[in-house]
Design an enzyme around this catalytic site. Sequence first.
Site, PDB file in Angstrom:
ATOM      1  N   GLY A 215       0.813  -1.207   0.000  1.00 28.60           N
ATOM      2  CA  GLY A 215       0.000   0.000   0.000  1.00 28.60           C
ATOM      3  C   GLY A 215       0.847   1.257   0.000  1.00 28.60           C
ATOM      4  N   GLY A 218       4.781   1.297   0.174  1.00 25.12           N
ATOM      5  CA  GLY A 218       5.655   0.914  -0.918  1.00 25.12           C
ATOM      6  C   GLY A 218       5.614  -0.566  -1.241  1.00 25.12           C
ATOM      7  N   GLY A 244      -1.335  -3.503  -8.708  1.00 24.06           N
ATOM      8  CA  GLY A 244      -0.596  -4.732  -8.435  1.00 24.06           C
ATOM      9  C   GLY A 244      -0.268  -5.504  -9.696  1.00 24.06           C
ATOM     10  N   ASP A 245      -1.160  -5.473 -10.677  1.00 20.44           N
ATOM     11  CA  ASP A 245      -0.915  -6.173 -11.938  1.00 20.44           C
ATOM     12  C   ASP A 245       0.237  -5.524 -12.700  1.00 20.44           C
ATOM     13  OD1 ASP A 245      -3.111  -7.745 -11.277  1.00 20.44           O
ATOM     14  OD2 ASP A 245      -4.498  -6.423 -12.334  1.00 20.44           O
TER      15      ASP A 245
END
Length: 301
Positions: A215, A218, A244-245
């Site tokens: 988050g 980092g 995230g992807d």
Amino acid sequence: MIGTVTLNLALDVTYEVDELVVGGSHRVDRSRQRAGGKGVNVARVAATLGHQVLVLGFVGGVTGELVAEELFDAGLTALLTPIAGETRRTVAIVNGSDGDATIFNEAGPTVSADEWRAFLDRMPWGRLGVLACSGSLPPGLPADAYAELAVHARHHDVLSVIDTGGDALTAAARAGAVVRANAAELRAAVGDVEVEEGASELVAQGAAAAVITDGPRGMVAASKNGVWRALPVETVRGNPTGAGDAATAVVAAAVAESAEPDWSMVLKSAVAASAAAVLTPVAGDIDLGAYRRWQPQVFVQ
């Protein structure tokens, strides 16, 4: 070539509204639909960054046909295995007042043992340099499906990067994959620990490396050579669903280039890509200008 596996492909539908009010009626200012699922998002980002990709997954029914058509229209090469069930849909409602997104994810169709075997039999191992597996498993598949893919990949001298959570995450670690997760998924798998400790635990279980998004704090990477944390450059507001992807795409590209990448440098690129993805309205896109601007500014400790 980077093969991206999305075992629970979806047709992603995005609605933009002025302000989301629970229980209210909304006028949709803009809507989009395109092929989705975490692995497809990874493929889009990797392709944007200049890498060759191959999308792998299951499709079924009318929704599956729409997914296959959109992948073709987007210029993404795909090898899709047909199933009897209907491909799922997801709905994202983007709030124009603050850019936050509310997501509704269908579970997906049940995949039979024969359909799973057909998927494995069609894997084009000779074309792949790395296999990147992402997202939830559809009903019917075992919790170690990604780990099974990682074992097959290793037998064909193909490296694997697996972005998942829970039992599937620990199974992938034991299979020797590079594993990717967020902090919540990590703790669901290894317990309530600090991210650095949890990432190191996955490496101790057998993972080639572990890269964990944390988050606003980092991102952390751990391998047999050490543990690193990259700090974000600045606070970014927007749609976080593909962040995230984007990180997984960067990790997969790095592993495709080297079996033992410099994880401090990978983190710099992954953090910049994640932040650049937040600036775009739909998952799978990144702001290339922001990515290039932020990449050298990311601090790794």
